[in-house]
Design a protein around this motif. Structure first.
Motif, PDB file in Angstrom:
ATOM      1  N   GLU A  31      28.554  68.900  32.638  1.00 47.09           N
ATOM      2  CA  GLU A  31      28.915  70.052  33.454  1.00 47.09           C
ATOM      3  C   GLU A  31      29.781  70.994  32.630  1.00 47.09           C
ATOM      4  N   THR A  32      29.498  72.275  32.762  1.00 46.81           N
ATOM      5  CA  THR A  32      30.246  73.295  32.019  1.00 46.81           C
ATOM      6  C   THR A  32      31.480  73.682  32.831  1.00 46.81           C
ATOM      7  N   ASP A  91      36.175  77.035  29.538  1.00 47.34           N
ATOM      8  CA  ASP A  91      36.121  77.510  28.159  1.00 47.34           C
ATOM      9  C   ASP A  91      36.936  76.590  27.253  1.00 47.34           C
ATOM     10  N   ASP A 126      30.681  72.461  23.553  1.00 53.67           N
ATOM     11  CA  ASP A 126      31.350  73.605  24.166  1.00 53.67           C
ATOM     12  C   ASP A 126      30.996  73.637  25.652  1.00 53.67           C
ATOM     13  N   LEU A 127      32.006  73.548  26.506  1.00 55.46           N
ATOM     14  CA  LEU A 127      31.781  73.503  27.951  1.00 55.46           C
ATOM     15  C   LEU A 127      31.895  74.868  28.617  1.00 55.46           C
ATOM     16  N   ASN A 128      31.920  75.926  27.807  1.00 49.98           N
ATOM     17  CA  ASN A 128      31.923  77.276  28.366  1.00 49.98           C
ATOM     18  C   ASN A 128      30.612  77.504  29.103  1.00 49.98           C
ATOM     19  N   PRO A 129      30.660  77.889  30.376  1.00 49.49           N
ATOM     20  CA  PRO A 129      29.425  78.045  31.142  1.00 49.49           C
ATOM     21  C   PRO A 129      28.580  79.232  30.714  1.00 49.49           C
ATOM     22  N   ARG A 138      25.356  73.322  34.357  1.00 48.89           N
ATOM     23  CA  ARG A 138      25.121  72.154  33.517  1.00 48.89           C
ATOM     24  C   ARG A 138      24.302  72.558  32.302  1.00 48.89           C
TER      25      ARG A 138
END
Length: 635
Positions: free
Chosen positions: A541-542, A545, A567-570, A591
């Motif tokens: 899951e994003t 940042d 990198d979880l930045n959406p 995601r």
């Protein structure tokens, strides 16, 4: 799953929890040999737990929280009650205010236990006396015996009294229940011609006694100080004098006897309209109040639980139609087919372990989880379960009631719980999870870990429940207030904190969150084959940042493994952060399927997810796959 020599390692769920007792390669696919500060979603994904924020804006002295309780009153109000140091407090907004008359009455660092009955909160810590609170007034639990009445020495001629009399007084609480009468007064002689009597030595009780009125009683002329006492009048609390001119024929009912107080108890439960409690001075006695009268404990209202076995009572609970009595090495039941005490049966269960802490006992799904012990040593968490049926009185045991071990998979951690602080283990249930605060590892003297038991989980082995340790939550007590979970700090800082606050910080500090998978060897057929690991892909899951870390570890390597970041930045623009002309408009993806490049050969591989121990950062891994090419057999 194999296609030619290319094989897939599926990772469909991670919700088996910690299992550090067995070899990492033989765990269930969803279990972890090492995890910290994570929780599981409904589909088996693993994610960083939420953090907490401080509730009270000002510290309550410099003490740990000895108790935390939410009283739900009949008028619909809620009161969060807290105990710090020698005082009791009630929450007002974000400030704890001292409860009037509850200052300096308690011992510091002694657990405060509570029970609600008849819209009253009863509070005890093993010292005498226990107390009660009714949302505004704090007074003693039982009804104190009044001091002796003395004669004023004044007689009035032409009265209705003649002969020798004795007087006694009883205090009456706000629920109109009278206590035991005082010792009878000295003989008060009245002329045979008939006189009235002025009493001037009527005692006034201390405010903490909770007296609402006083009943005055008198003997029949000539019956002596040990004779029966009959009702004369109801007096105001502040009254110190009374002129008695009531003829014997006009006296009221005889004074009640055996109106005793509760013992100095540490903990209590309510069942079948009575309060049941232990006795700190007689550790094998179970006391109970009169029926529908929580203030009076008759002189014979006790049951000896295996008197002389050397075990003290360590906890109480209710299961079905029985009061469950936990001792240091056994568990007993008071089977109660009805409310008549003479019909109750004391029986011993088949549970093999005693209880370390009353506060550890938590009811869930018709079971009682508790921290168990044997020979004085902590052995693990057990669920006392079964159906209470009518016992075999001859055998004096209930075969359908037993203790089921629940913490076998975290036994190495359990054996690090500190024996010296086991009585402070505290359990709580919230959102289908059990929370247990314990003192962990050598040298620690306060609760410094929480173990969460998610009891709705079920692995392929049919084992129910998953365990995860939390650090950073040093809790001595839990409560739910306005549908939110709170804990009182075990540190000497005077704070209460709100848990599950939606952040990834513990009051601004980083949460060290990670999860390591089992070692995947691809089963019995491929276990001994050398494998070339090529790639992995994880659905994540994003969340924001920031970066999360994924490490892959070959053949039980003791190092940190090979690490990569995701990198979880959406994407798009984060809320309230878009810059016109630079950022993309839109919410981005919830995601992503993040690829991880693998390299190296081995027989086994495991993965470790981490938030890099960074304040404000979390991760959420939904599922994953890893791929390898099979090489030759290595034995």
């Amino acid at each position: 799953m194999t296609s030619g020599f290319r094989t897939v390692i599926p990772m469909d769920a991670f919700d088996g929890g910690l299992n550090n007792k067995y070899e990492p390669a033989i765990l269930e696919p969803n279990e972890s040999p090492d995890c910290l500060n994570v929780v599981f979603d409904d589909l088996g994904g693993v994610q960083t737990r939420e953090g907490y924020t401080v509730l009270n804006t000002a510290a309550v002295a410099s003490n740990p929280c000895d108790g935390l309780f939410t009283a739900n009153w009949n008028n619909g109000n809620q009161s969060m009650l807290a105990w710090f140091g020698t005082d009791m407090f009630v929450l007002s907004g974000t400030t704890f205010q001292t409860v009037p008359s509850a200052q300096g009455v308690y011992a510091t660092s002694t657990a405060k236990n509570t029970v609600m009955y008849q819209n009253l909160c009863f509070i005890a810590d093993g010292n005498d006396p226990p107390y009660k609170y009714d949302e505004s007034v704090f007074t003693r639990h039982g009804i104190e015996q009044a001091s002796q009445v003395t004669d004023g020495g004044t007689r009035g001629a032409g009265g209705n009294l003649a002969g020798d009399y004795h007087y006694a007084l009883a205090y009456v609480n706000t629920q109109v229940v009278a206590g035991n009468i005082s010792t009878g007064s000295v003989t008060i002689a009245v002329s045979g011609a008939g006189e009235s009597v002025l009493l001037s030595g009527i005692p006034v009780p201390d405010q903490s006694f909770g007296v609402d009125a006083k009943y005055l009683y008198r003997t029949i002329a000539g019956s002596g100080v040990s004779g029966s006492y009959y009702f004369v009048a109801t007096l105001p609390v502040s009254a110190t004098t009374y002129s008695d001119n009531i003829a014997s024929a006009s006296l009221g009912a005889e004074a009640a006897s055996d109106q005793g107080k509760p013992p100095a108890y540490e903990f209590a439960v309510v069942h079948q309209e009575r309060i049941f409690c232990n006795d700190s001075q007689n550790p094998q006695y179970l006391w109970y109040s009169n029926l529908e009268n929580p203030f009076v404990f008759g002189a014979l209202n006790f049951i000896k639980i295996a008197d002389g076995d050397g075990e003290k009572i360590t906890g109480l609970a209710v299961q079905g139609n029985s009061v469950v009595v936990f001792k240091e090495a056994s568990v007993w039941l008071i089977y109660m087919p009805d409310t008549t005490a003479s019909n109750w049966v004391r029986v011993k269960s088949n549970a093999k372990y005693g209880c370390s802490s009353h506060r550890s006992i938590v009811e869930y799904e018709q079971q009682l989880m508790y921290l168990g012990e044997q020979n004085g040593k902590i052995t693990g968490f057990y669920a006392f379960l079964g159906n209470t049926t009518e016992p075999d009185v001859t055998a004096l045991r209930v075969t359908t009631m037993f203790g089921d071990a629940k913490s076998d998979r975290i036994e190495p951690d359990v054996f690090k719980f500190q024996e010296s602080n086991k009585a402070k283990c505290v359990g709580f249930i919230f959102d289908n999870k059990l929370w247990f605060a314990v003192t962990y590892d050598t040298g620690n003297t306060t609760n410094n870990r929480v173990y969460q038991f998610d009891f709705v989980r079920r692995g392929k082995s049919r084992k129910i429940g998953s365990w995860v340790p939390f650090t950073g939550i040093n809790a001595d007590a839990f409560t739910v207030f306005n549908d939110k979970l709170y804990f009182g700090s075990a540190d000497s800082d005077g704070f209460v904190h709100q848990l599950l606050d939606g952040t990834y910080t513990d009051n601004g500090s980083a949460i060290n969150s990670y999860y390591q998978t089992k070692e995947f060897d691809s089963g019995e057929i491929l276990r001994h084959y050398q494998k070339d690991y090529r790639k992995a892909e994880f659905t994540v899951e994003t969340l924001g940042d920031w970066l999360m870390q994924v490490a892959f570890i070959l053949d039980s390597d003791k190092g940190g493994g090979n690490t990569q970041t995701i990198d979880l930045n959406p994407g798009g623009s984060l809320w309230d952060s878009m810059v016109w002309g630079q950022d993309d408009w839109g919410g981005g993806q919830d995601r992503i399927d993040a690829p991880i490049t693998l390299f190296g050969s081995g027989k086994r591989i495991s993965f470790k997810f981490s938030n890099l121990n960074t304040a404000g950062n979390g991760f959420s891994v939904v599922r994953g796959n890893a791929y390898f090419n099979r090489r030759g057999l290595r034995l």
